[in-house]
Design an enzyme around this catalytic site. Sequence first.
Site, PDB file in Angstrom:
ATOM      1  N   HIS A 132      -8.173  -3.501  -1.378  1.00  0.00           N
ATOM      2  CA  HIS A 132      -7.478  -3.642  -0.097  1.00  0.00           C
ATOM      3  C   HIS A 132      -6.403  -2.560   0.041  1.00  0.00           C
ATOM      4  O   HIS A 132      -6.329  -1.868   1.077  1.00  0.00           O
ATOM      5  CB  HIS A 132      -6.848  -5.037   0.011  1.00  0.00           C
ATOM      6  CG  HIS A 132      -6.191  -5.296   1.331  1.00  0.00           C
ATOM      7  ND1 HIS A 132      -6.878  -5.808   2.408  1.00  0.00           N
ATOM      8  CD2 HIS A 132      -4.928  -5.081   1.762  1.00  0.00           C
ATOM      9  CE1 HIS A 132      -6.058  -5.907   3.451  1.00  0.00           C
ATOM     10  NE2 HIS A 132      -4.863  -5.479   3.072  1.00  0.00           N
ATOM     11  N   GLU A 133      -5.582  -2.390  -1.008  1.00  0.00           N
ATOM     12  CA  GLU A 133      -4.504  -1.397  -0.918  1.00  0.00           C
ATOM     13  C   GLU A 133      -5.076   0.022  -0.861  1.00  0.00           C
ATOM     14  O   GLU A 133      -4.526   0.892  -0.184  1.00  0.00           O
ATOM     15  CB  GLU A 133      -3.529  -1.551  -2.095  1.00  0.00           C
ATOM     16  CG  GLU A 133      -2.962  -2.960  -2.302  1.00  0.00           C
ATOM     17  CD  GLU A 133      -2.478  -3.651  -1.031  1.00  0.00           C
ATOM     18  OE1 GLU A 133      -2.057  -2.961  -0.082  1.00  0.00           O
ATOM     19  OE2 GLU A 133      -2.533  -4.895  -0.973  1.00  0.00           O
ATOM     20  N   GLU A 186      -4.162  -4.120   9.404  1.00  0.00           N
ATOM     21  CA  GLU A 186      -4.711  -5.091   8.465  1.00  0.00           C
ATOM     22  C   GLU A 186      -6.155  -5.505   8.755  1.00  0.00           C
ATOM     23  O   GLU A 186      -6.915  -5.776   7.830  1.00  0.00           O
ATOM     24  CB  GLU A 186      -3.805  -6.320   8.387  1.00  0.00           C
ATOM     25  CG  GLU A 186      -2.418  -6.009   7.819  1.00  0.00           C
ATOM     26  CD  GLU A 186      -2.441  -5.439   6.400  1.00  0.00           C
ATOM     27  OE1 GLU A 186      -3.517  -5.431   5.756  1.00  0.00           O
ATOM     28  OE2 GLU A 186      -1.387  -4.981   5.934  1.00  0.00           O
ATOM     29  N   ASP A 192       8.569 -11.235   9.512  1.00  0.00           N
ATOM     30  CA  ASP A 192       8.328 -11.948   8.253  1.00  0.00           C
ATOM     31  C   ASP A 192       8.037 -13.431   8.503  1.00  0.00           C
ATOM     32  O   ASP A 192       7.292 -14.062   7.759  1.00  0.00           O
ATOM     33  CB  ASP A 192       9.527 -11.812   7.306  1.00  0.00           C
ATOM     34  CG  ASP A 192       9.693 -10.396   6.780  1.00  0.00           C
ATOM     35  OD1 ASP A 192       8.685  -9.671   6.700  1.00  0.00           O
ATOM     36  OD2 ASP A 192      10.831 -10.003   6.472  1.00  0.00           O
ATOM     37  N   GLU A 252       0.794  -1.234   0.000  1.00  0.00           N
ATOM     38  CA  GLU A 252       0.000   0.000   0.000  1.00  0.00           C
ATOM     39  C   GLU A 252       0.824   1.280   0.000  1.00  0.00           C
ATOM     40  O   GLU A 252       0.442   2.280   0.618  1.00  0.00           O
ATOM     41  CB  GLU A 252      -0.924  -0.014   1.220  1.00  0.00           C
ATOM     42  CG  GLU A 252      -0.215   0.030   2.584  1.00  0.00           C
ATOM     43  CD  GLU A 252       0.123  -1.319   3.185  1.00  0.00           C
ATOM     44  OE1 GLU A 252       0.354  -1.379   4.403  1.00  0.00           O
ATOM     45  OE2 GLU A 252       0.165  -2.332   2.447  1.00  0.00           O
ATOM     46  N   HIS A 295      -6.131   0.879   2.614  1.00  0.00           N
ATOM     47  CA  HIS A 295      -4.988   1.265   3.448  1.00  0.00           C
ATOM     48  C   HIS A 295      -4.743   2.773   3.433  1.00  0.00           C
ATOM     49  O   HIS A 295      -4.084   3.296   4.345  1.00  0.00           O
ATOM     50  CB  HIS A 295      -3.720   0.561   2.960  1.00  0.00           C
ATOM     51  CG  HIS A 295      -3.444  -0.745   3.641  1.00  0.00           C
ATOM     52  ND1 HIS A 295      -3.317  -0.866   5.007  1.00  0.00           N
ATOM     53  CD2 HIS A 295      -3.242  -1.991   3.126  1.00  0.00           C
ATOM     54  CE1 HIS A 295      -3.049  -2.134   5.307  1.00  0.00           C
ATOM     55  NE2 HIS A 295      -3.013  -2.842   4.189  1.00  0.00           N
ATOM     56  N   TYR A 352      -5.323  -9.956   9.725  1.00  0.00           N
ATOM     57  CA  TYR A 352      -6.304  -9.571   8.707  1.00  0.00           C
ATOM     58  C   TYR A 352      -7.694 -10.099   9.077  1.00  0.00           C
ATOM     59  O   TYR A 352      -8.664  -9.337   9.171  1.00  0.00           O
ATOM     60  CB  TYR A 352      -5.927 -10.161   7.342  1.00  0.00           C
ATOM     61  CG  TYR A 352      -4.647  -9.671   6.729  1.00  0.00           C
ATOM     62  CD1 TYR A 352      -4.661  -8.829   5.608  1.00  0.00           C
ATOM     63  CD2 TYR A 352      -3.408 -10.063   7.225  1.00  0.00           C
ATOM     64  CE1 TYR A 352      -3.493  -8.397   5.011  1.00  0.00           C
ATOM     65  CE2 TYR A 352      -2.220  -9.624   6.638  1.00  0.00           C
ATOM     66  CZ  TYR A 352      -2.274  -8.793   5.539  1.00  0.00           C
ATOM     67  OH  TYR A 352      -1.106  -8.363   4.951  1.00  0.00           O
TER      68      TYR A 352
END
Length: 612
Positions: free
Chosen positions: A303-304, A326, A383, A279, A307, A391
């Site tokens: 979705h982006e 998220e 990560d 995003e 953001h 989410y």
Amino acid sequence: MAPIDPHSFTDSAHPLTTHISLTLFFDFPSSTISSATLLSLPTPYIGPLTLDTRSLSISSVLDPLSLSPLPFSLSSPDPILGQSLSVSLSNQTQILILSKTSPSSSALQWLSPPQTFNKTHPFVYTQCQSIHARSIFPCQDTPAARVKYAAKLNIPRQLSAVMAARHVERRDPLPSEAQGVCDDSVWCGDDRVVEEFVMEQPIPPYLFAFAVGELGFREVGPRTRVYAEAVNEVLDAAAKEFAGTEEMIQVGEKLFGPYDWERFDLLVLPPSFPYGGMENPRMVFLTPTVIKGDASGAQVVAHELAHSWTGNLITNKNNDHFWLNEGFTTYAERRIVEAVQGEDIAALNIGIGWGGLVEEMERFKDNVEFTKLKTNQAGVDPDDVYSRVPYEKGFQFLWRIERQIGRSAFDDFLKKYIATFKFQSIDTDMFLNFLKANVPGIENEIDLKLWTEGTGIPPDAMEPVSNIYSKIVSLANEFKLVGRMPRDDEVADWKGQEWELYLENLPKSVEASQVTALDARYHLSESKDYEVRVAFLQLAISARCRDYYGEVEKTLKEVGRMKYLRPLYTALVQGAGKEEEKVFARRVFTEACDCYHPIAQGVAEAILAKHA
């Protein structure tokens, strides 16, 4: 020292940077960037200032006014955090740091010409979330430290650059501006050009982004261009897929308030990009796997786009509160999808998300900390524990509040929340206090502590209610119970999402003959929709259908999106009696890894190290 973020050396007693000015020289033959980083503080400061770095060689730290050196030291490397750079200041408001990236910088992927679409020029792009900006330039690499920035990118003249910032100009280099990153003669070479950008709104460092290569674009709306490598078929397909972007922006503005970033441009990256989308403000980065030819890839764009309000305007203070980015964005995305594509499509989206959430509970059954919304990630690489929990459990929490107080009241609450905290970085407690202050008595109706600090899926979470969702799940159940495949007339109007939901609901213990029969009828292993193809290939691996391992290998070698790499590599190596599969997975990874972004390489390596 009191850190403000488990993933940063930033000290709470030190001032936070307010502006960064970057001078960057791109050297493609060595896959390095030489940089001058000018950090500005709010007031003159005496004492140590601690910054984050990773794999950077620091040549000097200077007072930019006198150009006299400032004392500095680098800590020994930490495998997760990198190295702290401690600089001693004596009443400065600015420091200038000269540094150079490593060819193995964790934020950067350098693609040689053969790895690009056109095969003629190299390409480089960034992925700074979660903690990788520090591998490009020294900074306080925490979302708690929002900064404005300016950047001059000196690149080969035949290439162009885009950034998640406002483009100022493309021009010839000037001898006075190299700031010591290289000799003036090199900076001003005939084959070089400078692209200048500015970001005038304070952003968290993980939203710093650029790409340099042979780029083209198509206009798709009054505030949207789609950029990609200059290949007509890629640009045309992207422009067609994302033609409805302006309508989505307008829906977002109705729901969440004004769009504050002026432009909403899109960059379709090479297939190695490790995420579905990123995003980055003003310039969203996308994987080419979202171009499906039926406009359904627009859901990733939704979705982006969402953001732009939740994540970019209001940001989690650190990764322990990632759900604030998220969960809110997944909720906002589904509201935009519902308004633009209808309730049934939104319900499918929720249903696929529910299945994903259930899968993550299984993945983290031995490490339930990461099934919480508010996590403790000290000593953990973000990560490695990246998952759908923030989410989907975050979405479920907000959907639960909406059901409790009604959609109209929740919409008013969301608008007020965004207006109150915009351009701030917040934590879970700040959100909960705001919720309780604005929805009196909510804590008596919903167990807020269970939702944010409890493990697993709370009992008042729920699957979506919709005819199409129920029909697909019941067809999957029939396959489970009596082995009945859906008839052609039952799937005639199915697109990728319907198939994805169906496959997600099939048992992992399906027989090899059933997998083969399903594919013979519906050609799922050859689907151009990667969500469908990867869901099918996971089933094929579970059933030990080795006929499909060629397709698995092809998929692992042609894309670098972690959403596909993680489940395929995991399915191959997890569990007993998989020696042949483990050898196969190792071989494929060895042959494919040079085409993966460093973040994806690390994730795949961790899976193989754990199981193989």
